[in-house]
Write a protein that holds these residues in place. Structure first.
Motif, mmCIF file in Angstrom:
data_model
loop_
_atom_site.group_PDB
_atom_site.id
_atom_site.type_symbol
_atom_site.label_atom_id
_atom_site.label_comp_id
_atom_site.label_asym_id
_atom_site.label_seq_id
_atom_site.Cartn_x
_atom_site.Cartn_y
_atom_site.Cartn_z
ATOM 1 N N UNK A 1 9.573 2.098 -12.525
ATOM 2 C CA UNK A 1 8.860 0.848 -12.726
ATOM 3 C C UNK A 1 7.566 0.910 -11.944
ATOM 4 N N UNK A 2 6.735 -0.096 -12.064
ATOM 5 C CA UNK A 2 5.497 -0.083 -11.298
ATOM 6 C C UNK A 2 5.805 -0.072 -9.801
ATOM 7 N N UNK A 3 5.014 0.702 -9.059
ATOM 8 C CA UNK A 3 5.193 0.823 -7.611
ATOM 9 C C UNK A 3 4.110 0.014 -6.920
ATOM 10 N N UNK A 4 4.525 -0.914 -6.058
ATOM 11 C CA UNK A 4 3.604 -1.712 -5.253
ATOM 12 C C UNK A 4 3.713 -1.213 -3.824
ATOM 13 N N UNK A 5 2.603 -0.673 -3.307
ATOM 14 C CA UNK A 5 2.593 -0.147 -1.949
ATOM 15 C C UNK A 5 2.393 -1.300 -0.968
ATOM 16 N N UNK A 6 3.351 -1.468 -0.089
ATOM 17 C CA UNK A 6 3.355 -2.564 0.858
ATOM 18 C C UNK A 6 2.625 -2.133 2.128
ATOM 19 N N UNK A 7 1.623 -2.929 2.527
ATOM 20 C CA UNK A 7 0.899 -2.656 3.757
ATOM 21 C C UNK A 7 -0.101 -1.533 3.656
ATOM 22 N N UNK A 8 -0.425 -1.083 2.455
ATOM 23 C CA UNK A 8 -1.358 0.021 2.255
ATOM 24 C C UNK A 8 -2.462 -0.434 1.325
ATOM 25 N N UNK A 9 -3.646 -0.683 1.877
ATOM 26 C CA UNK A 9 -4.771 -1.129 1.062
ATOM 27 C C UNK A 9 -4.788 -2.639 0.926
ATOM 28 N N UNK A 10 -5.621 -3.149 0.017
ATOM 29 C CA UNK A 10 -5.719 -4.599 -0.147
ATOM 30 C C UNK A 10 -4.438 -5.193 -0.723
ATOM 31 N N UNK A 11 -4.205 -6.451 -0.395
ATOM 32 C CA UNK A 11 -3.000 -7.125 -0.887
ATOM 33 C C UNK A 11 -3.010 -7.181 -2.408
ATOM 34 N N UNK A 12 -1.856 -6.899 -3.006
ATOM 35 C CA UNK A 12 -1.699 -6.983 -4.459
ATOM 36 C C UNK A 12 -0.813 -8.165 -4.784
ATOM 37 N N UNK A 13 -0.966 -8.710 -5.978
ATOM 38 C CA UNK A 13 -0.046 -9.749 -6.444
ATOM 39 C C UNK A 13 1.252 -9.079 -6.856
ATOM 40 N N UNK A 14 2.328 -9.525 -6.233
ATOM 41 C CA UNK A 14 3.636 -8.982 -6.573
ATOM 42 C C UNK A 14 4.210 -9.759 -7.755
ATOM 43 N N UNK A 15 5.049 -9.126 -8.557
ATOM 44 C CA UNK A 15 5.583 -9.800 -9.748
ATOM 45 C C UNK A 15 6.776 -10.697 -9.456
ATOM 46 N N UNK A 16 6.721 -11.454 -8.366
ATOM 47 C CA UNK A 16 7.775 -12.413 -8.028
ATOM 48 C C UNK A 16 7.121 -13.697 -7.557
ATOM 49 N N UNK A 17 7.757 -14.806 -7.828
ATOM 50 C CA UNK A 17 7.195 -16.077 -7.387
ATOM 51 C C UNK A 17 7.834 -16.506 -6.076
ATOM 52 N N UNK A 18 7.073 -17.225 -5.266
ATOM 53 C CA UNK A 18 7.580 -17.751 -4.012
ATOM 54 C C UNK A 18 8.315 -19.061 -4.268
ATOM 55 N N UNK A 19 7.788 -19.845 -5.174
ATOM 56 C CA UNK A 19 8.383 -21.136 -5.508
ATOM 57 C C UNK A 19 9.407 -20.965 -6.627
ATOM 58 N N UNK A 20 10.382 -21.864 -6.731
ATOM 59 C CA UNK A 20 11.424 -21.698 -7.743
ATOM 60 C C UNK A 20 10.943 -21.835 -9.186
ATOM 61 N N UNK A 21 9.834 -22.510 -9.417
ATOM 62 C CA UNK A 21 9.344 -22.645 -10.788
ATOM 63 C C UNK A 21 8.749 -21.308 -11.228
ATOM 64 N N UNK A 22 9.146 -20.802 -12.399
ATOM 65 C CA UNK A 22 8.616 -19.511 -12.839
ATOM 66 C C UNK A 22 7.102 -19.550 -12.983
ATOM 67 N N UNK A 23 6.464 -18.543 -12.410
ATOM 68 C CA UNK A 23 5.017 -18.421 -12.528
ATOM 69 C C UNK A 23 4.223 -19.407 -11.709
ATOM 70 N N UNK A 24 4.852 -20.158 -10.819
ATOM 71 C CA UNK A 24 4.131 -21.191 -10.071
ATOM 72 C C UNK A 24 3.185 -20.600 -9.035
ATOM 73 N N UNK A 25 3.588 -19.542 -8.385
ATOM 74 C CA UNK A 25 2.733 -18.934 -7.365
ATOM 75 C C UNK A 25 3.128 -17.476 -7.199
#
Length: 91
Positions: free
Chosen positions: A44-68
């Motif tokens: 699957x797509x690899x998101x490098x954590x702590x390496x380079x500029x922050x990327x948008x991760x494919x998970x939401x922080x809020x319970x509503x899908x796609x909210x944030x």
């Protein structure tokens, strides 16, 4: 949501977290990126954590899908950026 991988450095090498949407599927460690990724049971797509500029991760922080989406978080007192691993744990 689709499968994705969070990959980052830890004290003794690298750690890869295999996620299906917001659900942790498995975790793998290795002394190199390749070793950590070799033990992940899917691609699957690899998101490098702590390496380079922050990327948008494919998970939401809020319970509503796609909210944030997780981007760089910042705290005012004391002024600091919240680390990439902590942003991932929040998700």
């Amino acid at each position: 949501m689709s499968d994705w991988i969070a990959l980052g450095t830890v004290a003794d090498g690298f750690c890869a977290f295999a996620l299906s949407g917001e659900v942790l599927f498995t975790r793998s460690r290795g002394t190199t990126e390749a070793q950590a990724l070799a033990n992940v049971p899917f691609e699957g797509p690899v998101f490098r954590i702590g390496d380079g500029p922050a990327e948008r991760l494919p998970v939401s922080v809020l319970p509503e899908p796609g909210a944030a989406y997780l981007s760089g978080l910042e705290q005012k007192q004391p002024a600091d950026l919240i680390s990439a691993w902590v942003r991932l744990w929040i998700s």
